[in-house]
Design an enzyme around this catalytic site. Sequence first.
Site, short mmCIF file in Angstrom:
data_model
loop_
_atom_site.label_atom_id
_atom_site.label_comp_id
_atom_site.label_asym_id
_atom_site.label_seq_id
_atom_site.Cartn_x
_atom_site.Cartn_y
_atom_site.Cartn_z
N PHE A 157 0.82 -1.21 0.00
CA PHE A 157 0.00 0.00 0.00
C PHE A 157 0.86 1.27 0.00
O PHE A 157 0.42 2.33 0.42
CB PHE A 157 -0.97 0.02 1.19
CG PHE A 157 -1.63 -1.30 1.46
CD1 PHE A 157 -2.33 -1.97 0.45
CD2 PHE A 157 -1.54 -1.89 2.71
CE1 PHE A 157 -2.93 -3.19 0.69
CE2 PHE A 157 -2.14 -3.12 2.95
CZ PHE A 157 -2.83 -3.77 1.95
N ARG A 158 2.12 1.14 -0.45
CA ARG A 158 3.08 2.25 -0.48
C ARG A 158 3.46 2.73 0.92
O ARG A 158 3.98 3.83 1.08
CB ARG A 158 2.54 3.43 -1.31
CG ARG A 158 2.31 3.10 -2.79
CD ARG A 158 3.59 2.60 -3.46
NE ARG A 158 3.44 2.41 -4.89
CZ ARG A 158 3.17 1.25 -5.48
NH1 ARG A 158 2.98 0.16 -4.74
NH2 ARG A 158 3.09 1.16 -6.79
N LEU A 159 3.22 1.90 1.92
CA LEU A 159 3.65 2.21 3.29
C LEU A 159 5.04 1.59 3.50
O LEU A 159 5.21 0.62 4.24
CB LEU A 159 2.64 1.70 4.31
CG LEU A 159 1.24 2.32 4.19
CD1 LEU A 159 0.29 1.71 5.21
CD2 LEU A 159 1.31 3.84 4.38
#
Length: 213
Positions: free
Chosen positions: A191-193
Amino acid sequence: MSHMFEAKRREYTQGGLRRADLAKNPFDQFANWYDQVEAAGVTDPTAMVLATADAMGLPSQRIVLLKHLDQSGFVFYTHLASRKGRELRENPKASLLFPWHSLDRQVKVTGTVELVDLQMATDYFASRPRQSQLAAWSSAQSDVISSRQVLLDAYDRMEEQFAGTEVPMPENWGGYRVRPEAIEFWQGGEFRLHDCFRYRLQGRAWVVDRLAP
């Protein structure tokens, strides 16, 4: 002509990076990651993007190979009269990036740059394959040439000149050491975290910060 890249994406699922996973020293952390990258069969794991800038601040990048690492920094070798060499004389600051994409990892190094001592450079040059030694004499790196044949002709001349003898190190060839002021370890996350930790030199100690992705 235009290309649309908006839909090109994938999730990063290789796993996270937590503070508890980190070594106290960034050089040890780099060594740990490097061993994993090499064990995973990553192509050219020592390849790193070297970014320099001239006196006016104009940046340039190229890929070079890491040849030595110790507690004082990251070492690579090149022509001292090349564009990178000229820029490092004007502005002895640089950044390195190790793009280990297949493991969703990056390592970024920023710091000051210095020449390695002559003996270290000479010893490394002597360890190179003879063909690479001759190539170092044959190419005025970054200069404009009219054709590939110019290089081949120069190589033939050097091969003849040093026939039957050891090839000495050219005067305009040597090594640079990047002394880190900061080293960032980036691990891709879902999630692009992403997870990113920066080791920052403060006095003689390394301070570790987590950075927002």
